[in-house]
Design a protein around this motif. Structure first.
Motif, mmCIF file in Angstrom:
data_model
loop_
_atom_site.group_PDB
_atom_site.id
_atom_site.type_symbol
_atom_site.label_atom_id
_atom_site.label_comp_id
_atom_site.label_asym_id
_atom_site.label_seq_id
_atom_site.Cartn_x
_atom_site.Cartn_y
_atom_site.Cartn_z
ATOM 1 N N PHE A 1 0.837 -1.194 0.000
ATOM 2 C CA PHE A 1 0.000 0.000 0.000
ATOM 3 C C PHE A 1 0.875 1.248 0.000
ATOM 4 C CE2 PHE A 1 -1.939 -3.454 2.443
ATOM 5 C CZ PHE A 1 -3.042 -3.718 1.642
ATOM 6 N N THR B 1 0.678 5.298 0.539
ATOM 7 C CA THR B 1 -0.204 6.371 1.035
ATOM 8 C C THR B 1 0.072 7.701 0.344
ATOM 9 O OG1 THR B 1 1.317 7.031 2.787
ATOM 10 C CG2 THR B 1 -0.292 5.323 3.332
ATOM 11 N N ALA C 1 2.341 11.129 2.763
ATOM 12 C CA ALA C 1 1.473 11.266 3.932
ATOM 13 C C ALA C 1 1.941 10.281 4.991
ATOM 14 C CB ALA C 1 0.021 11.000 3.530
ATOM 15 N N GLU C 2 3.027 10.632 5.657
ATOM 16 C CA GLU C 2 3.665 9.682 6.585
ATOM 17 C C GLU C 2 2.852 9.439 7.850
ATOM 18 O OE1 GLU C 2 5.063 12.379 5.242
ATOM 19 O OE2 GLU C 2 6.495 11.505 3.830
ATOM 20 N N GLN C 3 2.076 10.449 8.259
ATOM 21 C CA GLN C 3 1.266 10.261 9.456
ATOM 22 C C GLN C 3 0.186 9.223 9.167
ATOM 23 O OE1 GLN C 3 -0.010 14.235 10.506
ATOM 24 N NE2 GLN C 3 2.060 14.822 11.108
ATOM 25 N N ASN C 4 -0.426 9.343 8.002
ATOM 26 C CA ASN C 4 -1.429 8.359 7.607
ATOM 27 C C ASN C 4 -0.779 6.990 7.396
ATOM 28 O OD1 ASN C 4 -4.116 7.563 6.796
ATOM 29 N ND2 ASN C 4 -3.345 7.503 4.711
ATOM 30 N N MET C 5 0.400 6.970 6.806
ATOM 31 C CA MET C 5 1.116 5.712 6.605
ATOM 32 C C MET C 5 1.273 4.973 7.932
ATOM 33 S SD MET C 5 5.053 5.054 5.327
ATOM 34 C CE MET C 5 5.831 5.742 6.750
ATOM 35 N N GLY D 1 -0.516 5.396 10.723
ATOM 36 C CA GLY D 1 -1.813 4.978 11.239
ATOM 37 C C GLY D 1 -2.381 3.780 10.492
ATOM 38 N N VAL D 2 -2.250 3.787 9.175
ATOM 39 C CA VAL D 2 -2.717 2.655 8.371
ATOM 40 C C VAL D 2 -1.945 1.395 8.776
ATOM 41 C CG1 VAL D 2 -2.703 1.697 6.018
ATOM 42 C CG2 VAL D 2 -3.567 4.008 6.412
ATOM 43 N N ALA E 1 -0.777 0.771 11.679
ATOM 44 C CA ALA E 1 -1.341 0.345 12.966
ATOM 45 C C ALA E 1 -2.627 -0.450 12.750
ATOM 46 C CB ALA E 1 -1.612 1.559 13.849
ATOM 47 N N ASP F 1 4.378 11.503 16.652
ATOM 48 C CA ASP F 1 3.227 11.289 17.541
ATOM 49 C C ASP F 1 2.429 10.054 17.123
ATOM 50 O OD1 ASP F 1 1.451 12.013 19.688
ATOM 51 O OD2 ASP F 1 0.026 12.687 18.175
ATOM 52 N N GLN F 2 2.361 9.811 15.816
ATOM 53 C CA GLN F 2 1.653 8.627 15.333
ATOM 54 C C GLN F 2 2.404 7.355 15.733
ATOM 55 O OE1 GLN F 2 2.012 11.463 13.675
ATOM 56 N NE2 GLN F 2 -0.106 12.043 13.328
ATOM 57 N N SER G 1 -0.010 5.434 18.109
ATOM 58 C CA SER G 1 -0.705 4.388 17.352
ATOM 59 C C SER G 1 0.087 3.095 17.247
ATOM 60 C CB SER G 1 -1.053 4.890 15.933
ATOM 61 O OG SER G 1 -2.057 5.884 15.988
#
Lengths: 282, 314
Positions: free
Chosen positions: B50, B52, B55-59, B61-62, B64, B88-89, B93
């Protein structure tokens, strides 16, 4: 559209009432917490756990269960109330909220609380986690659904929009998000602090199927999920209009109770308003 | 001299093999999939890869979410973004719920070169080693990067695996075993111990040779490929047996591997002289890798100098 039987709506509303009692009492006992945003999300959570989601309180890790990511983790008291009512842990345990050694942490934690599906609390992260779960379901050819509840102020966070793009790009139609639109955040109204409107067109333009409901109407909550299920190739966000502090008149629409628990006197007033006249000892 | 190879090439190759062995291995990238060498995995297992976008923060979280659903996740981007942009992620997460996510970064350190300070991550070891539940591994070379990739996949829980951009000397053997949490002795010695991690292991070996040739100083060389948990036993044993320690890392000296070793020594019975080789608490700049290593104090000569300092203080 058949909708819920009237008696079923009454049952759900009675469960939601009890959950509201739990929220007010557990945060009062803790001396802190976020009753306002917990009360606004109570009806959505109740409908999810008692009508919509396929889950097994006796088997919290059941692999095929529907998941719930409470992205607005500060509404933990509402989630804990619903989980206790479902039978994940004893209702009496709610009074340990936020206390040393409790399984009920101030914000949801997957390692401590049966029934909690993700650790949240730092706003903006839950939608990414839910998206990852939805991807995994597809990869494993499982039919479970992933629900998330986001706060309205929370969508000011950039990561939400990274995840919004990702979920629609990946056509995650097994992901259904409730946006708890209670219109307030800790510093004031969302539109004063950092306007998030127009919400509907924002999410539409990100490729989401958008619905709009009254987030305190059981029939509308259940119906919205039914309609989301009919959509293929797009994630759904259900913009749920709610009232912060719903059910406790002096907390309704009040900023003061975003992050503050009721004192002794206020507790009594709140319980009375919730029809809990005996003080409701556990 | 040593053969050269890129650590990230070994990672990419190992990942494909892992993918063949286990269908619960998934990979998440954030647009730098080619640079991180995860595209081969994606070519062979498109449904398990996958991207993202940027978008490393989303990466994070995804990753997680995938781990919460039973996957072993390799999440890869440049060190600066994996640990800095998404700190923080990573904390909330991944580390807090102790999920099975392997954050594998490439392009760590100053040897990134021309991109300059914005991309030269010199603080990532500090950021990751302080996180509860997080383990930190920095392989020395190509062979170790391959072994470390397999090793982290077999050890459940969050890991930070740190690799660089450039080709680096192959200083370990293909056949030797690799255990997380265990330092390996690459050269025995009794006068002083040089402890390196990542690409600084080869500089330690060079330094040991220089010390031996020029002054008949017999230096021991330890490869500290696991930075957390540190191999405290090996550290204390070396302090006891050689009486002096020099550490070397491609990272700011404050809060890196050397700091961790200093902490171990200070609480041990062997308060031997010690010197940390690394980058002072400054940002880097553009330049060729070898020029930067020289300017920022990361060569074998700097290690030799530090060894002298330690020997004089003994």
């Amino acid at each position: 559209m058949p909708g819920l039987e009237e008696s079923r709506v009454e049952e759900l509303e009675e469960i939601a009432r009890r959950v509201r009692v739990h929220i007010v009492k557990s945060t009062h006992e803790a001396g802190s917490g976020h009753p306002g945003g917990s009360l606004s999300a109570t009806d959505i959570l109740t409908a999810l756990y008692f009508e919509i989601m396929d889950h097994r309180p006796e088997e919290p890790e059941w692999p095929k269960r529907d998941r719930l990511v409470l992205s607005k983790g500060h509404a933990a008291p509402a989630l804990y109330g619903v989980l206790a009512e479902s039978g994940y842990f004893p209702v009496e345990e709610l009074m340990t909220l936020r206390k040393l050694g409790s399984r009920l942490q101030g914000h949801p934690h997957v390692k401590t609380t049966p029934g909690v599906d993700a650790s949240t609390g730092s706003l903006g992260q839950g939608l990414s986690i839910a998206s990852g779960m939805a991807l995994a379901a597809r990869l494993d050819r499982e039919s479970y659904r992933v629900f998330a509840i986001c706060g309205d102020g929370e969508i000011q966070s950039g990561q939400i929009w990274e995840a919004a793009m990702f979920a629609s790009h990946n056509k995650l139609d097994n992901l259904i998000v409730f946006l708890d639109r209670n219109k307030l955040q800790i510093d004031g109204s969302t539109e004063e602090v950092m306007s998030i409107e127009p919400i509907i067109s924002k999410w539409s333009s990100f490729g989401w199927h958008v619905l709009e409901i009254n987030g305190h109407d059981m029939d509308q909550i259940v119906d919205a999920v039914d309609r989301a299920e009919e959509v293929h190739g797009e994630p759904t966000i259900i913009v749920s209009h709610t009232i912060k502090g719903k059910g406790v008149p002096f907390m309704e629409g009040s900023l003061a109770f975003h992050g503050k628990a009721a004192n002794d006197e206020q507790l009594e007033t709140a319980l009375k308003a919730l029809g809990e006249n005996d003080g409701g000892d556990y | 001299m040593w053969e050269m190879a890129k650590q990230r090439d070994a990672y990419g190759e190992a990942l494909v093999e892992l993918g063949r062995e286990r269908d619960d291995i998934v990979v998440v990238g954030a647009d730098l999939c080619g640079s991180c060498r995860v595209t081969n995995f994606g070519d062979e297992f498109p449904e398990r890869m996958f991207n993202t976008g940027i978008a490393e923060q989303n990466m994070t979280g995804v990753s997680a979410g995938l781990a919460l659903s039973g996957k072993t996740v390799f999440s890869s981007t440049f060190a600066v973004f994996a640990t800095g942009r998404a700190y923080d992620q990573v904390r909330q997460s991944i580390a807090y719920p102790e999920l099975d996510v392997k954050i594998v970064s490439t392009h760590a350190g100053i040897t990134v070169g021309g991109d300059g300070a914005s991309h030269q991550m010199l603080e990532d070891i500090a950021l990751m080693r302080v996180l509860p539940n997080m383990k930190v591994v920095a392989p020395a070379d190509y062979h170790e990067s391959r072994k470390a990739t397999f090793a982290v996949s077999e050890n459940e829980g969050p890991f930070y695996l740190r690799m660089g951009r450039s080709s680096v000397p192959i200083v370990t053997e293909e056949e030797t075993s690799f255990e997380i949490g265990e330092a390996s002795v690459l050269k025995e010695g009794s006068d002083v111990t040089l402890i390196g991690t990542g690409i600084m292991v080869s500089e330690c070996l060079k330094a040991a040779e220089m010390l031996n040739k020029q002054e008949d100083i017999d230096a021991r060389v330890l490869n500290m490929s696991t930075i957390k948990p540190l191999d405290e036993k090996s550290i204390v044993k070396s302090a006891k047996e050689t009486g002096g320690i020099v550490t070397a890392e491609e990272h700011v000296v404050s809060q890196g591997m050397g700091s961790g070793i200093a902490q171990v020594l200070s609480e041990s019975d062997y308060h031997v002289p010690m010197k940390r080789v690394g980058i002072p608490n400054v940002f880097g700049e553009s330049g060729e890798s070898d020029e930067l290593m020289e300017k920022y104090g990361l060569t074998a000569e700097h290690i030799v100098e530090s060894a002298h300092d330690v020997l004089e203080r003994r």
